[in-house]
Scaffold this motif. Structure first.
Motif, short mmCIF file in Angstrom:
data_model
loop_
_atom_site.label_atom_id
_atom_site.label_comp_id
_atom_site.label_asym_id
_atom_site.label_seq_id
_atom_site.Cartn_x
_atom_site.Cartn_y
_atom_site.Cartn_z
N ILE A 1 25.11 36.27 30.67
CA ILE A 1 26.53 35.96 30.66
C ILE A 1 27.21 36.94 31.62
O ILE A 1 27.01 38.14 31.52
CB ILE A 1 27.12 36.10 29.25
CG1 ILE A 1 26.45 35.11 28.29
CG2 ILE A 1 28.62 35.89 29.27
CD1 ILE A 1 26.82 35.31 26.84
N LEU A 2 28.01 36.41 32.52
CA LEU A 2 28.73 37.24 33.48
C LEU A 2 30.03 37.71 32.87
O LEU A 2 30.88 36.90 32.49
CB LEU A 2 28.99 36.46 34.77
CG LEU A 2 29.75 37.21 35.88
CD1 LEU A 2 28.99 38.45 36.32
CD2 LEU A 2 29.98 36.27 37.06
N GLY A 3 30.19 39.02 32.75
CA GLY A 3 31.44 39.58 32.25
C GLY A 3 32.32 40.07 33.40
O GLY A 3 31.95 39.97 34.57
N ARG A 4 33.47 40.61 33.06
CA ARG A 4 34.39 41.12 34.07
C ARG A 4 33.90 42.45 34.61
O ARG A 4 33.26 43.23 33.90
CB ARG A 4 35.79 41.28 33.47
CG ARG A 4 36.37 39.96 32.98
CD ARG A 4 37.72 40.16 32.33
NE ARG A 4 38.78 40.30 33.30
CZ ARG A 4 39.38 39.30 33.92
NH1 ARG A 4 39.02 38.06 33.67
NH2 ARG A 4 40.34 39.50 34.78
N LYS B 1 36.39 46.19 51.25
CA LYS B 1 36.17 45.79 49.86
C LYS B 1 34.71 46.07 49.53
O LYS B 1 33.83 45.28 49.88
CB LYS B 1 36.49 44.32 49.65
CG LYS B 1 36.28 43.88 48.21
CD LYS B 1 36.38 42.39 48.04
CE LYS B 1 36.00 42.05 46.62
NZ LYS B 1 35.33 40.79 46.49
N PRO B 2 34.40 47.22 48.90
CA PRO B 2 33.01 47.51 48.58
C PRO B 2 32.41 46.46 47.66
O PRO B 2 33.12 45.81 46.88
CB PRO B 2 33.08 48.87 47.87
CG PRO B 2 34.39 49.45 48.29
CD PRO B 2 35.31 48.28 48.51
N ILE B 3 31.11 46.26 47.76
CA ILE B 3 30.42 45.29 46.90
C ILE B 3 30.47 45.80 45.46
O ILE B 3 30.09 46.93 45.17
CB ILE B 3 28.97 45.08 47.36
CG1 ILE B 3 28.97 44.45 48.76
CG2 ILE B 3 28.19 44.22 46.38
CD1 ILE B 3 27.60 44.35 49.40
N ALA B 4 30.94 44.95 44.55
CA ALA B 4 31.07 45.33 43.15
C ALA B 4 29.71 45.27 42.44
O ALA B 4 28.83 44.49 42.83
CB ALA B 4 32.06 44.40 42.44
N THR B 5 29.57 46.07 41.43
CA THR B 5 28.40 45.97 40.54
C THR B 5 28.76 44.98 39.44
O THR B 5 29.67 45.22 38.65
CB THR B 5 28.06 47.35 39.93
OG1 THR B 5 27.79 48.26 40.99
CG2 THR B 5 26.86 47.25 39.00
N LEU B 6 28.07 43.84 39.41
CA LEU B 6 28.41 42.81 38.44
C LEU B 6 27.94 43.19 37.05
O LEU B 6 26.95 43.89 36.87
CB LEU B 6 27.78 41.47 38.86
CG LEU B 6 28.31 40.89 40.18
CD1 LEU B 6 27.66 39.56 40.47
CD2 LEU B 6 29.82 40.75 40.17
#
Length: 198
Positions: free
Chosen positions: A104-107, A87-92
């Motif tokens: 604000i954290l989006g999807r 599971k590669p680290i996602a770019t938030l």
């Protein structure tokens, strides 16, 4: 595990949240990759507490299903072992508020990637079926945890994901016939996890 600062990870500003605490604990290192995939149809969330093996066992089957008789099982949970899924680290996806004082954290898109070297007719049939309709509820095992589950009745909701397998015959690899599988979903926060009861 509950996020104390933003309990449901859904309130963009988390105005009801409290500052998280840092518990006194010993550091734990984990070098396990993804070893097993679980999936079911989109209507098949677990209603009972997923931390109990009894919540899984009636539905955990790779053969029984609503179309088979006499082993009809509504919403069977399929599962298969994998070697070194990642599971590669996602770019938030953070957005700054209009005033510029808060974020604000989006999807953002999350993925699990894996290679299947099982070239059996059964795996080929399964993967081509998922290629045509890979919209599933999904969870995965890594080490002693199952990810995509939350403790408590009604917590076993899985992750709404799409399984996207592609088949290749590639020279220069250890096994030339292989499935490259990407499982993709969109979320604000990391998925919850439970200690695996199965």
């Amino acid at each position: 595990m509950t996020n104390l600062f933003c309990p449901e990870c859904s309130d963009d500003l988390c105005v009801e949240g409290s500052m998280p605490v840092i518990p006194d604990h010993c550091e734990v290192f984990n070098d396990e990759l993804i070893s097993e995939i679980f999936f079911t149809d989109r209507a098949g969330a677990l209603e009972a507490d997923p931390t109990l093996a009894a919540s899984w066992t009636p539905r955990l089957t790779n053969t029984g299903g609503p179309e088979s008789t006499p082993t009809a099982i509504p919403h069977p949970i399929r599962h298969f072992k994998v070697v070194d899924g990642e599971k590669p680290i996602a770019t938030l996806n953070y957005k700054t508020t209009r005033g510029g004082s808060s974020s604000i954290l989006g999807r953002s898109t999350r993925t699990v990637t894996l290679v299947l070297e099982d070239d059996s007719d059964e795996m080929y049939e399964l993967m081509t079926a998922l290629q045509c309709n890979g919209n599933v509820l999904f969870a995965y095992r890594s080490g002693k945890h199952i990810y995509g589950m939350k403790a408590g009745a009604g917590g076993g909701t899985f992750i709404e994901a799409v399984i996207k397998p592609t088949y290749g015959i590639v020279s220069g690899t250890e096994i030339s016939h292989r499935w490259q599988v990407t499982i993709e979903w969109s979320a604000k926060c990391e998925e919850t996890r439970i200690l695996a009861p199965i």
